[in-house]
Scaffold this active site. Structure first.
Site, mmCIF file in Angstrom:
data_model
loop_
_atom_site.group_PDB
_atom_site.id
_atom_site.type_symbol
_atom_site.label_atom_id
_atom_site.label_comp_id
_atom_site.label_asym_id
_atom_site.label_seq_id
_atom_site.Cartn_x
_atom_site.Cartn_y
_atom_site.Cartn_z
ATOM 1 N N TYR A 117 16.384 -27.193 49.136
ATOM 2 C CA TYR A 117 17.556 -26.389 49.445
ATOM 3 C C TYR A 117 18.117 -25.786 48.160
ATOM 4 O O TYR A 117 17.383 -25.530 47.222
ATOM 5 C CB TYR A 117 18.581 -27.193 50.289
ATOM 6 C CG TYR A 117 19.413 -26.209 51.040
ATOM 7 C CD1 TYR A 117 18.827 -25.362 51.980
ATOM 8 C CD2 TYR A 117 20.733 -26.010 50.721
ATOM 9 C CE1 TYR A 117 19.541 -24.358 52.581
ATOM 10 C CE2 TYR A 117 21.461 -25.006 51.338
ATOM 11 C CZ TYR A 117 20.857 -24.182 52.260
ATOM 12 O OH TYR A 117 21.571 -23.169 52.848
ATOM 13 N N ARG A 176 23.371 -11.961 53.925
ATOM 14 C CA ARG A 176 24.084 -12.501 52.764
ATOM 15 C C ARG A 176 23.532 -13.889 52.487
ATOM 16 O O ARG A 176 24.103 -14.893 52.853
ATOM 17 C CB ARG A 176 25.598 -12.542 53.014
ATOM 18 C CG ARG A 176 26.427 -12.532 51.753
ATOM 19 C CD ARG A 176 27.332 -13.763 51.636
ATOM 20 N NE ARG A 176 26.573 -15.006 51.601
ATOM 21 C CZ ARG A 176 26.989 -16.175 52.084
ATOM 22 N NH1 ARG A 176 28.118 -16.266 52.694
ATOM 23 N NH2 ARG A 176 26.240 -17.265 51.991
ATOM 24 N N LYS A 190 17.812 -25.578 55.933
ATOM 25 C CA LYS A 190 18.961 -26.279 56.531
ATOM 26 C C LYS A 190 18.493 -27.285 57.573
ATOM 27 O O LYS A 190 19.005 -28.396 57.666
ATOM 28 C CB LYS A 190 19.915 -25.283 57.196
ATOM 29 C CG LYS A 190 20.737 -24.511 56.190
ATOM 30 C CD LYS A 190 22.182 -24.949 56.188
ATOM 31 C CE LYS A 190 22.820 -24.626 54.855
ATOM 32 N NZ LYS A 190 24.241 -24.498 54.809
ATOM 33 N N GLU A 213 24.410 -18.829 60.072
ATOM 34 C CA GLU A 213 24.215 -19.117 58.652
ATOM 35 C C GLU A 213 23.955 -17.851 57.857
ATOM 36 O O GLU A 213 23.087 -17.054 58.230
ATOM 37 C CB GLU A 213 22.984 -20.042 58.561
ATOM 38 C CG GLU A 213 22.751 -20.650 57.234
ATOM 39 C CD GLU A 213 23.820 -21.630 56.846
ATOM 40 O OE1 GLU A 213 24.200 -22.499 57.668
ATOM 41 O OE2 GLU A 213 24.296 -21.537 55.704
ATOM 42 N N ASP A 214 24.691 -17.648 56.786
ATOM 43 C CA ASP A 214 24.444 -16.562 55.833
ATOM 44 C C ASP A 214 24.434 -15.162 56.460
ATOM 45 O O ASP A 214 23.567 -14.334 56.162
ATOM 46 C CB ASP A 214 23.155 -16.839 55.037
ATOM 47 C CG ASP A 214 23.406 -17.907 53.967
ATOM 48 O OD1 ASP A 214 24.506 -18.482 53.970
ATOM 49 O OD2 ASP A 214 22.517 -18.149 53.144
ATOM 50 N N ASP A 237 28.464 -22.232 59.472
ATOM 51 C CA ASP A 237 28.504 -23.211 58.397
ATOM 52 C C ASP A 237 29.164 -22.662 57.137
ATOM 53 O O ASP A 237 29.843 -23.396 56.420
ATOM 54 C CB ASP A 237 27.085 -23.679 58.074
ATOM 55 C CG ASP A 237 27.107 -24.845 57.123
ATOM 56 O OD1 ASP A 237 27.852 -25.810 57.389
ATOM 57 O OD2 ASP A 237 26.415 -24.795 56.084
ATOM 58 N N ASP A 238 28.980 -21.368 56.869
ATOM 59 C CA ASP A 238 29.577 -20.791 55.652
ATOM 60 C C ASP A 238 31.094 -20.818 55.745
ATOM 61 O O ASP A 238 31.780 -20.959 54.739
ATOM 62 C CB ASP A 238 29.115 -19.343 55.456
ATOM 63 C CG ASP A 238 27.615 -19.273 55.414
ATOM 64 O OD1 ASP A 238 27.030 -19.877 54.520
ATOM 65 O OD2 ASP A 238 27.017 -18.650 56.315
ATOM 66 N N ASN A 260 26.961 -20.458 44.927
ATOM 67 C CA ASN A 260 25.547 -20.850 44.836
ATOM 68 C C ASN A 260 24.704 -19.620 44.554
ATOM 69 O O ASN A 260 25.103 -18.517 44.916
ATOM 70 C CB ASN A 260 25.090 -21.454 46.170
ATOM 71 C CG ASN A 260 25.785 -22.748 46.480
ATOM 72 O OD1 ASN A 260 26.006 -23.560 45.599
ATOM 73 N ND2 ASN A 260 26.139 -22.940 47.748
#
Ligand code: NAD
Length: 538
Positions: free
Chosen positions: A95, A148, A166, A237-238, A260-261, A399
């Protein structure tokens, strides 16, 4: 008639069945493997030694990533056992930060397809396509549209590294069986010219689908998942921030889903802030918190913090007054007219100001960076925070590591060792004079696997804010005095399976208490959740 067991090379090429040199003599007889393996029967521990030796002699992390993914494709249980037993060494490889590089280079390091792709050409066919997926009992879906990826921007179909990574953490950290996991990329094209002109790029070679067509494709996908896998949790996610919010707001009440973000990050950051108050001696209810970056991560944290402040007796308005944002254009204030909708609740009646001036006038106790831009916690900023606070709390959450707002070393050095520091990606220990700090990693992996496990165990019908609050509180309570004195506001990653179990129990309790479940509460919730966890030992 019972079907005969798979035989020979079919067994060795099935990652769920394969134990390779770990097959016993009896198993070799049973599966027709005699002659196909070298003579020595290895224990799983010996196999793990071999994995680690091979891994450590590679010269680059991206090579280690490729090696580990290949192991996952050959021998699932060995991969997961290695990941669980050596989580601190291996998680940064499967990850963040390595997955960031893996996504950038996805088309170049591609060996074997993994995950499920949906493209605009699939409109009208998504439900039928799901029947091509080999598993009938999917419980967790992680989906991205690749726009993203971490702090790296639009990586199109290369983003598949994220759902794959993930979900490997869902399995390693919370024991969700690999069969129950479905990684998905909505490949709606990319606006990344470098990718579009790369002859090896594997995704749809068009500019991104937007507007109505995009929303219709996402909707078809969500409906198809709900039809085929009615109990499955969907983790967004993202996605680019405006889409992240739009989709969360569209589906949070009608599908079992979370982002999750926005929400996972929020629970992890809130847990870190709760734990930091045990070092600073401040009351959570008295904190003033400033965010650098006003995107999905920072706003998500603030939204959950509003709930947390309200729990202490503040009104929503009072809670919001504790939370301040600075973005690329300076302090987020009412007089600005180019703000996003998600910024408006936090746009205060205050003169505009630069970041440093905002710190001077608002005097925050806690600074949380989620900008995707390194170096934004400058020496001036850290020194200011250290002047205003005996124990300034500084979280550099961006990150991968190269994007962190400041390094751990800078935070400790510029604050004369007084900073309570955490980061999104891991930093090693830092020695300053006689003191060695082991900074904590505010990694979402502390939270989302446990939330998923709790939701799946309870067969919850919705994911709610009280579940994230419960997760944050549980995580903060697991930080012990040794962690705090070493400078860490999170427990060691080595305890992640227990952390996930505790969070799962807390989340399932909230779901049962709210009547948001399809399953009855078992007499011993903890035992029943523990028993459901996948154990890759053989
Ligand atoms: P985003 O694009 O939605 O938001 C970025 C925000 O930062 C915007 O408000 C932008 O104006 C602001 N910004 C950019 N450069 C800035 C600068 N120089 N000074 C001040 N503000 C600046 O992105 P996001 O989804 O909110 O993610 C931001 C970062 O947070 C990413 O790097 C991501 O990896 C990280 N993140 C970390 C975690 C975690 O560690 N747990 C979780 C999620 C996201």
């Amino acid at each position: 008639m019972t079907p005969s067991p798979p035989q020979g090379l079919d067994v060795l090429s099935d990652p769920g069945l394969n134990k390779s040199t770990g097959f016993t003599l009896e198993e070799r007889e049973h599966y027709g493997l005699r002659g196909l393996l070298p003579a020595t029967v290895c224990s799983q521990d010996v196999q793990i030694d071999r994995v680690l030796q091979n891994l450590r002699r590679k010269h680059a992390d991206i090579e280690r990533y490729i090696f580990l993914l290949a192991l996952l494709g050959r021998n699932e249980r060995l991969f997961y056992r290695a990941l669980i037993d050596h989580i601190e060494e291996l998680m940064p490889l499967v990850y963040t930060p390595t997955v960031g590089q893996a996504c950038k280079e996805y088309a170049h390091i591609f060996r074997q397809p993994r995950g499920f792709y949906v493209t605009p050409q699939d409109r009208g066919h998504v439900r039928r396509m799901l029947d091509n997926w080999p598993e009938d009992d999917v419980r967790v879906v992680v989906v991205t549209d690749g726009e993203r990826i971490l702090g790296l921007g639009d990586l199109g179909a290369n983003g598949m590294g994220i759902p794959v990574g993930k979900l490997s953490l869902y399995t390693a950290c919370a024991g969700i069986h690999p069969e129950h996991c479905l990684p998905v990329t909505l490949d709606v094209g990319t606006n990344n010219d470098e990718l579009l002109s790369d002859p090896l790029y594997l995704g749809v070679r068009d500019r991104r689908l937007g507007g109505k067509g995009y929303l219709e494709l996402v909707d078809e996908f969500v409906m198809a998942i709900q039809d085929k896998y009615p109990d499955a949790l969907i983790q967004f996610e993202d996605f680019l921030t405006p889409n992240a919010y739009r989709l969360l707001n569209l589906y949070r009440d009608q599908a079992l889903c979370f982002n999750d973000d926005i929400q996972g990050t929020a629970a992890v950051a809130l847990a870190g802030v709760y734990a930091s108050t045990r070092v600073s001696g401040l009351d959570f209810a008295d904190l003033r918190i400033m965010f650098l970056g006003a995107g999905s991560a920072a706003t998500g944290i603030a939204d959950l913090m509003v709930h947390a402040f309200v729990e202490t007796g503040l009104s929503e308005q009072e809670a919001r007054e504790r939370l301040w944002f600075v973005d690329i254009h300076g302090l987020v204030v009412k007089e600005r007219n180019e703000l996003f909708e998600h910024n408006l609740p936090y746009a205060h009646d205050h003169p505009g100001a630069s970041f440093a001036d905002a710190i001077r006038s608002i005097e925050p106790h806690v600074l949380i960076g989620a900008t995707g831009h390194p170096g934004t916690f400058t020496q001036e900023v850290v020194e200011l925070m250290a002047m205003l606070n005996e124990r300034p709390t500084l979280f550099a959450l961006s990150n991968p590591t190269s994007k962190a707002e400041c390094t751990a070393e800078q935070a400790y050095e510029w604050s004369e060792g007084r900073a309570i520091f955490a980061s999104g990606s891991p930093f090693g220990s830092v020695t300053l004079g006689a003191q060695t700090f082991r900074p904590g990693q505010g990694n979402n992996a502390y939270v989302f696997p446990g939330i998923g496990l709790g939701v799946v165990a309870a067969r919850a019908t919705q994911v709610t804010e009280p579940m994230f609050l419960a997760a944050a509180r549980t995580l903060a309570d697991l930080v012990d005095e040794d962690d705090l004195s070493a400078g860490a506001v999170y427990p060691p990653l080595t305890e992640i399976r227990d952390v996930s179990l505790d969070i799962a129990v807390a989340v399932a309790e909230v779901a049962h208490a709210a009547g948001l479940t399809k399953a009855d509460r078992p007499a011993d919730l903890r035992d029943s959740i523990r028993a459901s966890m996948y154990d890759p030992r053989y």
